[in-house]
Enzyme design. Sequence first.
Site, short mmCIF file in Angstrom:
data_model
loop_
_atom_site.label_atom_id
_atom_site.label_comp_id
_atom_site.label_asym_id
_atom_site.label_seq_id
_atom_site.Cartn_x
_atom_site.Cartn_y
_atom_site.Cartn_z
N GLU A 278 0.85 -1.20 0.00
CA GLU A 278 0.00 0.00 0.00
C GLU A 278 0.88 1.25 0.00
O GLU A 278 1.61 1.50 0.95
CB GLU A 278 -0.91 0.00 1.24
CG GLU A 278 -1.70 1.29 1.41
CD GLU A 278 -2.58 1.31 2.66
OE1 GLU A 278 -2.58 0.31 3.42
OE2 GLU A 278 -3.22 2.34 2.90
N ASP B 37 -1.34 -1.00 5.60
CA ASP B 37 -1.43 -0.49 6.96
C ASP B 37 -2.49 -1.28 7.71
O ASP B 37 -3.42 -1.80 7.12
CB ASP B 37 -1.85 0.99 6.94
CG ASP B 37 -0.79 1.89 6.32
OD1 ASP B 37 0.39 1.46 6.27
OD2 ASP B 37 -1.13 3.01 5.90
N ASP C 27 -5.11 -0.50 9.25
CA ASP C 27 -6.28 0.33 9.54
C ASP C 27 -7.40 -0.01 8.56
O ASP C 27 -7.26 -0.93 7.74
CB ASP C 27 -5.92 1.82 9.48
CG ASP C 27 -5.31 2.21 8.13
OD1 ASP C 27 -5.45 1.42 7.16
OD2 ASP C 27 -4.71 3.28 8.04
N ASP D 242 -8.58 1.56 5.95
CA ASP D 242 -8.20 1.71 4.55
C ASP D 242 -7.39 0.51 4.08
O ASP D 242 -7.61 -0.01 2.98
CB ASP D 242 -7.34 2.98 4.35
CG ASP D 242 -8.20 4.17 3.96
OD1 ASP D 242 -9.42 3.96 3.77
OD2 ASP D 242 -7.65 5.28 3.85
#
Length: 643
Positions: free
Chosen positions: A426, A499, A501, A503
Site C-alpha cells: 500500500e 497499513d 487500519d 483503509d
Amino acid sequence: MTKSNYTAKDIDLLEGLSGVRKRPAMYIGSTNLYGLHHLVWEVVDNGIDEALSGYGSRITIIIHKDGSLSVQDEGRGIPVDLHAKAKVPAVQLIFSTLHSGGKFSSAVYKTSAGLHGVGAAVTNALSEYLDVTVYRDQTIYHLRFEDGGKLVTPLEELGKTTKHGTLVRFKPDSKIFPSVEFKWETIYNRLQENAFLMKRVRFILKDERSDLSHEFYYPNGIREYVATLTENKKAIGPILFFEDEVNEIKIECALQYCQDDYNESIYSYANNVRTIEGGTHETGFRLGLTRVINDFVSEHNLLKGKAKLEGSDIREGLTAIISLRIAEELNQFEGQTKTKLGTPIATPAMNNFIYSKLAYYLNENKEYAVNLIKKISDARDARLAARKAKEEARKTKKVKNELIISDKLTPAQSKEYGLNELFIVEGESAGGTARKGRDRVHQAILPLRGKPLNTDNVTMERMLKNEEFATIISSIGAGVGSHFDLEDAKYGKIIIMTDADTDGAHIQTLLLTFFYHYMRPLIVKGKVFVAVPPLYRVYKEANKKLTYRYAWNDKDLEKAKKEIGAGYKISRYKGLGEMDAEQLWETTMNPKTRQLIRVKIIDPLIVENRVSVLMGKDASRRRKWVEENVDFSLEDTFLEEIR
Ligand code: 28G
C-alpha cells in the site's frame, strides 16, 4: 451443589470429560475462534438432527450478554428416563458421554460424523456452565452442569408445559479459550448455510449484545443458495433444479451458468456436512455433466469438426450446489480432514442423475441449450487459443516478458520462482521502504497507488484497462481468468502488505476480490497471504544500550512491557510508513520473524456475502454492515487459521 447428590456414576462420567479439558484441540480442532464456535455447532447439529428426523421446524439461537449462548429446538425433547444400563437419565448421559452422537441418535440421516462430530458432551466439558431444559410429556425438566461438566443440579421438574423441545444454554470456559467472544457473522453464515439445505426449517438468530436479529427461512432451499452465490453475476438462463432418489440416496442439485465468470464453483454436501474435499458424489457429478453435454452436442450435430469439449470448458462459469441425504450406515467420510465423501455408490448415482435430468431439460429447452453450448464452446476456444499463444511464446523464447513489465515492479533476482515472493504494498512510500529492506534475491516489490479498482461487477475488459491490475497480472506472469495457469506463476507467495487500519483492510479486500475472480487457483492452492505489521514497539535505552520488542496485539504488548522492564516506552505504529527499512524487514518481511495470514476460502457464503455487501452497489447496505461489524477484520472474510 450438595455433595450427597454426587454419585460414583457421576464421577465416572466426569472422568471422560476431563480428558476433553486436558486436550481440547483433539476434540474441537483448536481453542481459537474455530474451536469456540465448534461448541455451538455440536449443540445446533443435535437440534438439526431432530428436525431432520421430522420433529420441530424452528431452531432459535441467542447470543446472550453474559457471553453465553442458547439453542432451542421444538422437537420431542431429549428423553429424561433412566438409561437401562447406566442408570442415569438419558439426557444427563448425552451431555456427559463422548461420541454419544452416533450411539444415541435415532435420526435416519445424521448431520454429524463430519469433521469432529463428537457430541454435545464436548460443549459441556469446555463450558463454565451448561443448562439443559427439556419440554416433554407436559413437563418442564431441568439439569445443570458447571465447571466443565460437573452435575450441580440433577434432573428436576420445574412445572407443567404444553411446549415440547429442548433448550440448551452454555457459557464457554475462559480458562480454555483465549477469546470467548462469539462472532455474529460466523454463526450467521453457518445458520444461513443450514437453512439453505433444510428448506422446511426456520433458523432464528438473536444477538442480545447488539440487538441484532435475523431469521433464515428458504422454502426454495438450495435454489436460493445458488441465487445468493450468483446474485452479482450475469446469469445465462434460469437456475436449474433437479431432485430424485437413486439407490436410497436422496439427491438435490441446483445449478446456474454465468457470463463473465471464469471459475467453477461446485459446492457439495452429504447430510448437511460440507464436503470440502469433494468425493464420490462430486466425481459422479463431473462425469455425468461432461457426458451429457458431449452426447447432446454429437446427437444434435453441433460443433461439427471442432475439437472436443473438455470437462473444464463445461464447468467454466458454473455455480452448483449438490446436496445428498445418505442413510447413516452408508455415509462414509474420508480424507485428511474427513470432509471427503467415500460412499462408492454415490458416483454412479450422481453420474446417472445429472445425465438424465440435464438431458431431459436440454431437449425440452432448446434455446437454453443453444446458449449454453455456445458459452461452453467459447470457453473451449479460449482455452485452445491460450495454449497456442503459450506454445508460440515458448518457441520464440519470448518468455522473458519481465522486460515488458512496467518500472513499478522491483523484481527478485532468483529464477527459482517457487521461492520468490511478491509483496503488493500500500502506497509508494511504504513501497520504497520495502524495496530497501527486502531480501533482493527472493523478494519483489510492487507498490500500489491509491485504492485498487473494485473488480466486482465490472467486466474483464474494464479490469484489464486498469493499470494497477495490468501490472499485477504481468508481474505474476501466469495469465488471467480462464487463461490463468498456476504453473506459470513467477512467485510462490503473493503477499499483500497494507497499513493495519480500515483503509488497509479495504485495500486487502479489493485485492482479494480480484484474486478471487481472476486468479482463484492462487487462493485455492494457498499462495496468497496478508502480512501482519506490528502495532507497537516497546523500547528502553539504558547504559547506552537499546532494547526493544515488537507487539502485534495487546497480549504481546503486556509480554513486551514485562520483558523490557521498568522505564519502557511505547511507540504505536499507525502505518507501514512509520517504520524504517530495517524495522519493516525485521517485523513484517523477514520469513524468520514475520507473521503471515494465509488466505483461504472457508465458506463460499462468507466470501460472497462479504464481497457483495462490501463491494456491491447498495451503499446503505454496506454502511449498515460496516456499522454492525466495526471490529471486522479480514480474518473471517477470506482468512481463517484453520487449526
Ligand atoms: C436445543 C439444543 C440442541 C434433541 C432430541 C430428541 C431425542 C433424542 C435429542 O434422543 C436418545 C436414542 C434412541 C431414544 C429421540 C426424543 C426419540 C424420542 C428423542 C437437541 C433416545 C436421544 N424422543 N432432541 N435426542 N435416544 N435436541 N437440541 O439436542 O432412543 S437431542
